[in-house]
Design a protein around this motif. Structure first.
Motif, PDB file in Angstrom:
ATOM      1  N   ARG A  49      -1.494   2.980  47.731  1.00 11.08           N
ATOM      2  CA  ARG A  49      -1.539   3.626  49.412  1.00 11.08           C
ATOM      3  C   ARG A  49      -0.118   4.156  49.629  1.00 11.08           C
ATOM      4  NH1 ARG A  49      -5.007  -0.617  50.287  1.00 11.08           N
ATOM      5  NH2 ARG A  49      -3.483  -2.082  50.929  1.00 11.08           N
ATOM      6  N   ILE A  50       1.090   3.413  49.257  1.00 15.33           N
ATOM      7  CA  ILE A  50       2.278   3.477  49.623  1.00 15.33           C
ATOM      8  C   ILE A  50       2.464   4.721  48.877  1.00 15.33           C
ATOM      9  CG2 ILE A  50       4.655   2.942  49.353  1.00 15.33           C
ATOM     10  CD1 ILE A  50       3.651  -0.037  49.854  1.00 15.33           C
ATOM     11  N   ARG A  53       0.862   7.821  50.563  1.00 14.05           N
ATOM     12  CA  ARG A  53       1.525   8.086  51.943  1.00 14.05           C
ATOM     13  C   ARG A  53       2.789   8.981  51.528  1.00 14.05           C
ATOM     14  NH1 ARG A  53       0.878   2.100  54.221  1.00 14.05           N
ATOM     15  NH2 ARG A  53      -1.500   2.050  54.704  1.00 14.05           N
ATOM     16  N   ARG A  57       3.847  12.834  52.810  1.00 15.10           N
ATOM     17  CA  ARG A  57       4.999  13.317  53.536  1.00 15.10           C
ATOM     18  C   ARG A  57       6.016  13.939  52.910  1.00 15.10           C
ATOM     19  NH1 ARG A  57       2.520   8.767  55.615  1.00 15.10           N
ATOM     20  NH2 ARG A  57       2.324   8.501  57.910  1.00 15.10           N
ATOM     21  N   ARG A 100      14.480   5.419  57.959  1.00 15.35           N
ATOM     22  CA  ARG A 100      14.006   4.099  58.179  1.00 15.35           C
ATOM     23  C   ARG A 100      12.611   4.102  58.717  1.00 15.35           C
ATOM     24  NH1 ARG A 100      16.519  -1.312  60.577  1.00 15.35           N
ATOM     25  NH2 ARG A 100      14.667  -2.494  60.446  1.00 15.35           N
ATOM     26  N   LYS A 101      12.403   5.059  59.904  1.00  9.69           N
ATOM     27  CA  LYS A 101      11.037   4.874  60.382  1.00  9.69           C
ATOM     28  C   LYS A 101      10.052   5.500  59.320  1.00  9.69           C
ATOM     29  CE  LYS A 101      12.576   5.157  65.200  1.00  9.69           C
ATOM     30  NZ  LYS A 101      12.766   5.694  66.423  1.00  9.69           N
ATOM     31  N   ALA A 102      10.041   6.318  58.702  1.00  4.75           N
ATOM     32  CA  ALA A 102       9.215   7.090  57.614  1.00  4.75           C
ATOM     33  C   ALA A 102       8.968   6.008  56.845  1.00  4.75           C
ATOM     34  CB  ALA A 102       9.846   8.292  57.275  1.00  4.75           C
ATOM     35  N   ASP A 104       9.297   2.596  57.004  1.00  2.73           N
ATOM     36  CA  ASP A 104       8.370   1.562  57.624  1.00  2.73           C
ATOM     37  C   ASP A 104       7.173   2.254  57.655  1.00  2.73           C
ATOM     38  OD1 ASP A 104      10.612   0.253  57.676  1.00  2.73           O
ATOM     39  OD2 ASP A 104      11.025   0.432  59.859  1.00  2.73           O
ATOM     40  N   LYS A 105       6.625   3.539  58.010  1.00  2.28           N
ATOM     41  CA  LYS A 105       5.242   3.930  58.072  1.00  2.28           C
ATOM     42  C   LYS A 105       4.587   3.895  57.107  1.00  2.28           C
ATOM     43  CE  LYS A 105       5.661   6.598  62.317  1.00  2.28           C
ATOM     44  NZ  LYS A 105       5.872   7.773  62.868  1.00  2.28           N
ATOM     45  N   VAL A 106       5.334   4.434  55.661  1.00  5.91           N
ATOM     46  CA  VAL A 106       4.665   4.603  54.429  1.00  5.91           C
ATOM     47  C   VAL A 106       4.653   3.179  53.629  1.00  5.91           C
ATOM     48  CG1 VAL A 106       5.448   5.430  52.224  1.00  5.91           C
ATOM     49  CG2 VAL A 106       5.956   6.894  54.050  1.00  5.91           C
ATOM     50  N   THR A 107       5.343   2.198  54.045  1.00  6.49           N
ATOM     51  CA  THR A 107       5.157   0.990  53.291  1.00  6.49           C
ATOM     52  C   THR A 107       4.348  -0.178  54.213  1.00  6.49           C
ATOM     53  OG1 THR A 107       7.475   0.347  54.133  1.00  6.49           O
ATOM     54  CG2 THR A 107       7.503   1.052  51.989  1.00  6.49           C
ATOM     55  N   LYS A 108       3.711   0.432  55.383  1.00  8.82           N
ATOM     56  CA  LYS A 108       3.252  -0.356  56.233  1.00  8.82           C
ATOM     57  C   LYS A 108       2.132  -1.398  55.436  1.00  8.82           C
ATOM     58  CE  LYS A 108       0.360  -0.725  60.349  1.00  8.82           C
ATOM     59  NZ  LYS A 108      -0.261   0.042  61.455  1.00  8.82           N
TER      60      LYS A 108
END
Length: 114
Positions: A49-50, A53, A57, A100-102, A104-108
């Motif tokens: 999944r990571i 994602r 992106r 960092r925010k990107a 964080d979203k990818v590794t959720k």
């Protein structure tokens, strides 16, 4: 595997390498990467999944597949990856560096490695 993946991040951005260290006796030591690294853990489905994602992106990443554990050199590692279609990669690890925010979203869903 973590060391190989780290080298992929550093190889893509040599400016991440700090200055050499020196002890009080004047002995010099190799430099280290200047930014903190976070190591996360997940199962194979989470890793896929990571990866998906990150690809969606357009993130540049380093990957490590199961087959690379059986190779003995860099050219054989590249050949092992080249033999697999993207969806069939037997991923056991990946590394990425981005906003960092990107990240964080990818590794959720992944958890901090103990």
């Amino acid at each position: 595997m973590t060391a190989f993946l780290t080298s992929g991040v550093l190889g893509a951005d040599p400016d991440l390498l700090g200055e050499r260290y020196e002890d009080a006796s004047g002995r010099s030591y190799r430099p280290l990467i200047i930014q903190p690294m976070i190591v996360l853990t997940t199962d194979r489905d989470g890793l896929k999944r990571i990866h998906s994602r990150a690809l969606t992106r357009g993130m540049d990443m380093a990957i490590y597949i199961e087959e690379m554990f059986a190779t003995g050199h860099d050219a054989a590692n590249r050949a092992a990856v080249r033999a697999c279609e993207t969806e069939a990669l037997n991923l056991v690890g990946l590394a990425l560096r981005d906003d960092r925010k990107a990240v964080d979203k990818v590794t959720k869903g992944a958890k901090m490695h103990p």
